[in-house]
Design a protein around this motif. Structure first.
Motif, short mmCIF file in Angstrom:
data_model
loop_
_atom_site.label_atom_id
_atom_site.label_comp_id
_atom_site.label_asym_id
_atom_site.label_seq_id
_atom_site.Cartn_x
_atom_site.Cartn_y
_atom_site.Cartn_z
N TYR A 645 28.18 2.10 18.13
CA TYR A 645 29.49 2.60 18.52
C TYR A 645 30.46 2.66 17.34
O TYR A 645 31.29 3.55 17.25
CB TYR A 645 30.06 1.73 19.63
CG TYR A 645 29.12 1.56 20.79
CD1 TYR A 645 28.77 2.66 21.57
CD2 TYR A 645 28.57 0.32 21.11
CE1 TYR A 645 27.90 2.51 22.64
CE2 TYR A 645 27.70 0.17 22.17
CZ TYR A 645 27.36 1.27 22.93
OH TYR A 645 26.51 1.13 23.97
N GLU A 646 30.33 1.71 16.45
CA GLU A 646 31.24 1.68 15.30
C GLU A 646 31.04 2.91 14.41
O GLU A 646 31.99 3.44 13.85
CB GLU A 646 31.01 0.40 14.50
CG GLU A 646 32.02 0.22 13.38
CD GLU A 646 31.84 -1.12 12.69
OE1 GLU A 646 32.63 -1.42 11.78
OE2 GLU A 646 30.92 -1.87 13.07
N ILE A 649 32.67 6.11 16.17
CA ILE A 649 34.13 6.22 16.26
C ILE A 649 34.71 7.21 15.24
O ILE A 649 35.56 8.03 15.60
CB ILE A 649 34.76 4.82 16.11
CG1 ILE A 649 34.48 4.00 17.37
CG2 ILE A 649 36.26 4.92 15.85
CD1 ILE A 649 34.95 2.56 17.26
N ALA A 670 38.31 5.13 22.66
CA ALA A 670 38.65 3.92 23.40
C ALA A 670 37.44 3.35 24.11
O ALA A 670 37.25 2.11 24.18
CB ALA A 670 39.76 4.24 24.41
N CYS A 672 34.37 3.54 23.11
CA CYS A 672 33.54 2.87 22.11
C CYS A 672 34.08 1.47 21.80
O CYS A 672 33.31 0.51 21.67
CB CYS A 672 33.49 3.71 20.83
SG CYS A 672 32.54 5.24 21.00
N TYR A 673 35.41 1.37 21.66
CA TYR A 673 35.98 0.05 21.43
C TYR A 673 35.67 -0.88 22.60
O TYR A 673 35.38 -2.09 22.42
CB TYR A 673 37.49 0.15 21.24
CG TYR A 673 37.89 0.64 19.86
CD1 TYR A 673 37.43 0.00 18.72
CD2 TYR A 673 38.76 1.72 19.70
CE1 TYR A 673 37.79 0.43 17.46
CE2 TYR A 673 39.13 2.16 18.45
CZ TYR A 673 38.64 1.51 17.32
OH TYR A 673 39.00 1.94 16.08
N ARG A 674 35.76 -0.38 23.83
CA ARG A 674 35.49 -1.22 25.00
C ARG A 674 34.04 -1.68 25.02
O ARG A 674 33.74 -2.83 25.34
CB ARG A 674 35.81 -0.44 26.27
CG ARG A 674 35.71 -1.26 27.55
CD ARG A 674 36.40 -0.56 28.71
NE ARG A 674 35.78 0.71 29.03
CZ ARG A 674 34.74 0.85 29.88
NH1 ARG A 674 34.23 -0.22 30.47
NH2 ARG A 674 34.25 2.03 30.14
N VAL A 678 35.92 -4.87 21.84
CA VAL A 678 37.25 -4.94 21.24
C VAL A 678 38.23 -4.44 22.29
O VAL A 678 38.73 -3.31 22.25
CB VAL A 678 37.33 -4.12 19.94
CG1 VAL A 678 38.68 -4.34 19.25
CG2 VAL A 678 36.18 -4.47 19.01
N TYR A 679 38.55 -5.30 23.28
CA TYR A 679 39.33 -4.86 24.44
C TYR A 679 40.78 -4.57 24.09
O TYR A 679 41.38 -3.66 24.65
CB TYR A 679 39.24 -5.91 25.56
CG TYR A 679 37.84 -6.16 26.04
CD1 TYR A 679 37.16 -5.19 26.78
CD2 TYR A 679 37.19 -7.36 25.76
CE1 TYR A 679 35.88 -5.41 27.21
CE2 TYR A 679 35.90 -7.59 26.20
CZ TYR A 679 35.24 -6.60 26.93
OH TYR A 679 33.96 -6.83 27.36
N ARG A 681 42.15 -3.44 21.33
CA ARG A 681 42.33 -2.13 20.71
C ARG A 681 42.07 -1.01 21.71
O ARG A 681 42.75 0.01 21.72
CB ARG A 681 41.40 -1.97 19.50
CG ARG A 681 41.71 -2.94 18.38
CD ARG A 681 40.96 -2.59 17.12
NE ARG A 681 41.37 -1.28 16.61
CZ ARG A 681 40.90 -0.76 15.46
NH1 ARG A 681 40.01 -1.46 14.74
NH2 ARG A 681 41.29 0.41 15.05
N ALA A 682 41.08 -1.23 22.59
CA ALA A 682 40.80 -0.22 23.61
C ALA A 682 41.98 -0.09 24.56
O ALA A 682 42.41 1.03 24.91
CB ALA A 682 39.54 -0.59 24.37
#
Length: 816
Positions: A645-646, A649, A670, A672-674, A678-679, A681-682
């Protein structure tokens, strides 16, 4: 009066020599009785006196004299009556064949004695035979070089040189060096040097030329320093070439002005190559001596180039006028031929003339060698004049238009109206390069009142201009004018076919393209457009034949190779298509950094389920063209499938930058962050999206879900969501029964499977089904109601599919 003795003697001679009867005989044809005057003296009568003629008789006619003295009339034979031995039937041995030398005796009789053997040749005779052999080899070497067989010519020249050295040794052994043939040695050495030069062996050629010029026995050998200068010039050693030319100039007498001026011209060329334009001008201007009678068009053109390099506008004008004033054999009827039109259109900006008039003229006048030479001179003169005019026209005045006007006026004044008309078209081409279409059209329309041939060429260019402006009616109008003026104008036919093509009259366009190919078999535009029209008609096999023929002519044209790969891809020949696209990347004149070709190969690799190669070519395409949405989307989804996912992004961020009005890309970031955990930032990104797009329903759904996952309050988001859903239901009421599957927990997977069943070959499949989530999310059943999409692999060229406007749901991402 004749005496009796003389009369009698003459009568007896007639009887003996000619067997004629005299003295009243019935067969008498000659009667001398009535002769009253003395006949003209004869050799016989002069040999005897009147009183004693009968006593002096020639020794060869002793018998005649005796019989005449005796009064007898017995005839004496003047020649022998013995036969020579020839018979009409011949003997039985030779069977009637005439064989006086008895050459058939080897078969019919005993053999003739053998000829006596010739004595051994003397040394002088052997030397003469060797000289003849050397002469023969030198001549054969020259003939082979003229025929283009350079290797054979060099071998024979080497053999002649070897035999010449052998001849020298034999003379030395026999003490006959005083008979040495210096001219033969000179011819052998010079021929060997020339053959080395022709075969590209410059060092060997220079060695032999040096031996020739240093030998004082060779008359006029110093002039061959010109050949040495030419070798240095070809090697790029211009100072050495200038030195050799000047040394050769010292060897040429002053009364041979033609050769001296040619050497001066070579010196000017060498200075020009060294960018020493001032020295080059001095060398070229030496040819202006004696009224410029030795100035030729090549020298005049190079003099113009030097003035142009120095930026001297006045000198350019004077040099152009000198170029126009050059007197050359065959130019007095310059305008009677179309030679000035043959070469003028070598520029791609100007339409080329047709060959129908030239063909008719050649048929009526013949193609003798002298006329062909005159035409060649005219073509060369026209080429130099046109190139000089195109070069200086835009720079000699304050504006390019004023410069072209000056050039056109000078051409008309000096008797070159045909070239002046071509310069009018060149002026229109200048407007085209400046994107001033209106001025170009105005100039070309001025040809309507001129001669038909010029009007035809101007109409061809006008048709092309209107076609570029998408004024297809006017384009077709002028294409018809050009075709009517000359039915064998292939370019006019191509313009006509293009107009029919854009009007979707594919059958008629195909016929016109075929007619253009029939007129000019190497008309590349007609062949290319024929392939395109066949592709639009779905006749891929015929299109493939057209592009194959075009590839056999052009060999490495990128557009042709692209079309061949595209046709094979459409026909399902993925392997052949990949070969053509790969050739397009790897050929010397190819496009190794073309992102479209790289993306097309990636698409083919994806069809072949070679994800590694597909990822490689997609990444290369993105590196050279990082704004292709298809490539960006494919790479982002590929990393999501790999749960990287990183890495995904940045691609979704780039998509959001390219399409800032599309919310789906930020939603994917968002998500991908979730998925990464990384909640915060999401959540922050979802809130930013909601502030920017408060009417976005999907964002509210994701906000409710992540708030539940984080244990935060979400009731205000739920209230807003219900309010928006009621507004949407009132605005777009759904028919009864359409939402029967909305509350189904597994509806998302079913929807994705239905979507995947409609995928075309070459499209990226959807990612894996979501995994069971660790948090309870059934409280938000709308989360399962997601829209699915399919992603195209890059390289698809159809513009009627908009892949960037489809919605991307959060269900594309694996669950947590």
């Amino acid at each position: 009066a004749m005496s009796f003795g003389e009369t009698r003697l003459l009568q007896n001679e007639l009887v003996n020599d000619y067997s004629y009867s005299v003295n009243g005989m019935p067969d008498s044809q000659y009667d001398f009785n009535h002769v009253s005057q003395q006949p003209p003296p004869s050799a016989y009568m002069r040999s005897n006196n009147v009183g004693s003629r009968m006593t002096s008789v020639p020794q060869s006619r002793g018998a005649f004299g005796r019989t005449a003295a005796a009064g007898a009339e017995t005839a004496r034979p003047m020649t022998s009556n013995r036969a020579a031995g020839y018979t009409a039937a011949g003997n039985g041995r030779d069977k009637g064949n005439f064989d006086p030398l008895n050459q058939g005796s080897e078969v019919l009789g005993p053999t003739a004695p053998a000829l006596a053997k010739k004595a051994d040749l003397s040394p002088e005779e052997k030397l003469r035979e060797l000289e003849v052999e050397i002469h023969r080899l030198v001549e054969e070497s020259a003939i082979s070089r003229e025929a283009g067989d350079m290797g054979s010519a060099l071998e024979k020249a080497k053999e002649a040189s070897k035999k010449e050295r052998q001849l020298y040794r034999v003379r030395d052994q026999h003490g006959l060096l005083e008979q040495l043939n210096v001219d033969l040695t000179f011819a052998v050495c010079l021929n060997l040097a020339v053959q080395f030069e022709a075969n590209g062996s410059d060092n060997e050629a220079l060695t032999h030329y040096t031996q020739i010029v240093k030998n004082k026995q060779y008359p006029g050998a110093g002039r061959f320093r010109v050949n040495m200068g030419n070798v240095y010039y070809r090697q790029g050693k211009y100072p050495g070439a200038i030195r050799m030319y000047r040394m050769a100039l010292d060897q040429i007498p002053n009364n041979v002005q033609a050769h001296r001026f040619k050497i001066m011209r070579n010196i000017g060329h060498a200075f020009f190559k060294m960018h020493q334009f001032t020295d080059a001008i001095d060398s070229y201007e030496n040819l202006l001596m004696h009224g410029g009678e030795h100035l030729d068009f090549m020298t005049g053109f190079h003099l113009m180039l030097c003035y142009y390099a120095l930026g001297d506008k006045d000198k350019m004008k004077s040099g152009f006028l000198k170029l126009l004033n050059i007197q050359q054999a065959g130019l007095e009827d310059f305008e009677d031929d179309d030679a000035d039109v043959d070469i003028l259109m070598q520029s791609p900006d100007v339409d080329r003339p047709t060959t129908s008039d030239k063909l008719e003229k050649n048929i009526t006048e013949g193609d003798d060698a002298l006329r062909e030479d005159v035409k060649r001179r005219q073509r060369d003169a026209a080429r130099f004049i046109v190139n000089a005019a195109n070069l200086m026209g835009p720079v000699i005045e304050k504006t390019p238009i004023a410069g072209f006007e000056w050039v056109i006026e000078a051409l008309n004044t000096h008797g070159f109206p045909g070239i002046a008309s071509e310069m009018e078209i060149a002026k229109a081409s200048h407007f085209l390069r400046k994107k001033d279409f209106e001025s170009a059209i105005e100039v070309l329309k001025s040809f309507e009142k001129k001669e038909p041939s010029l009007m035809a060429r101007a109409s061809t260019n006008l048709s092309f201009l209107y076609f570029l402006e998408q004024n297809f009616a006017e384009a077709e109008k002028f294409a018809d004018v050009a075709v009517k003026a000359d039915r064998y104008n292939a370019r006019a036919l191509v313009n006509k076919g293009n107009c029919l093509f854009v009007n979707a009259e594919f059958e008629r366009a195909k016929e016109v393209y075929l007619e253009a190919i029939g007129v000019s078999a190497d008309c590349l535009e007609a062949i290319y457009n024929l392939g395109l029209v066949n592709m639009h008609m779905g006749k891929y096999t015929e299109a493939l034949l057209a592009f194959d023929k075009l590839h056999s002519i052009t060999h490495a044209n990128c557009e042709v190779m692209w079309q061949l790969g595209d046709i094979h891809d459409r026909l399902g020949n993925e392997q052949k298509a990949q070969e053509w696209f790969s050739l397009l990347l790897t050929s010397p004149k190819g496009r190794p950094t073309d992102p479209g070709v790289l993306a097309r190969i990636a698409n083919i690799c994806h069809k072949a389920e070679d994800e590694t190669q597909a990822f490689h070519y997609h990444l290369e395409s993105y590196r050279y063209w990082p704004v292709d949405m298809n490539v960006i989307t494919w790479l982002g989804i590929y990393y999501v499938k790999q749960e990287m996912y990183e890495a995904a992004i940045p691609f979704f961020h780039r998509a959001a930058e390219i399409q800032p009005d599309e919310v789906k890309w930020l939603l994917m970031v968002a998500s991908c962050y979730r998925r990464m955990g990384v909640y915060h930032r999401a959540l922050k990104l979802y809130e930013d999206i909601h502030r920017q797009h408060p009417q976005e329903v999907e964002c509210l759904r994701y906000l409710i879900t992540i708030c539940k996952e984080m244990g935060l309050k979400y009731e205000h988001y739920a209230a807003e969501l219900k309010k928006l859903e009621r507004m949407q239901e009132l605005a777009n009421p759904e028919p009864q029964g359409m939402r029967g599957h909305d509350d189904d927990e597994d509806s998302g997977g079913a929807t994705r499977q239905a979507s995947q069943s409609q995928l075309k070959p070459g499209f990226a499949e959807e990612v894996m089904d979501p995994e069971p989530a660790p948090f309870e999310v059934k409280a938000a059943p709308q989360q399962q109601k997601q829209s699915t999409r399919r992603l195209v692999a890059t390289g698809k060229l159809d513009d009627d599919e908009d892949w960037g406007n489809d919605e991307l749901g959060d269900d594309l991402l694996p669950g947590m």
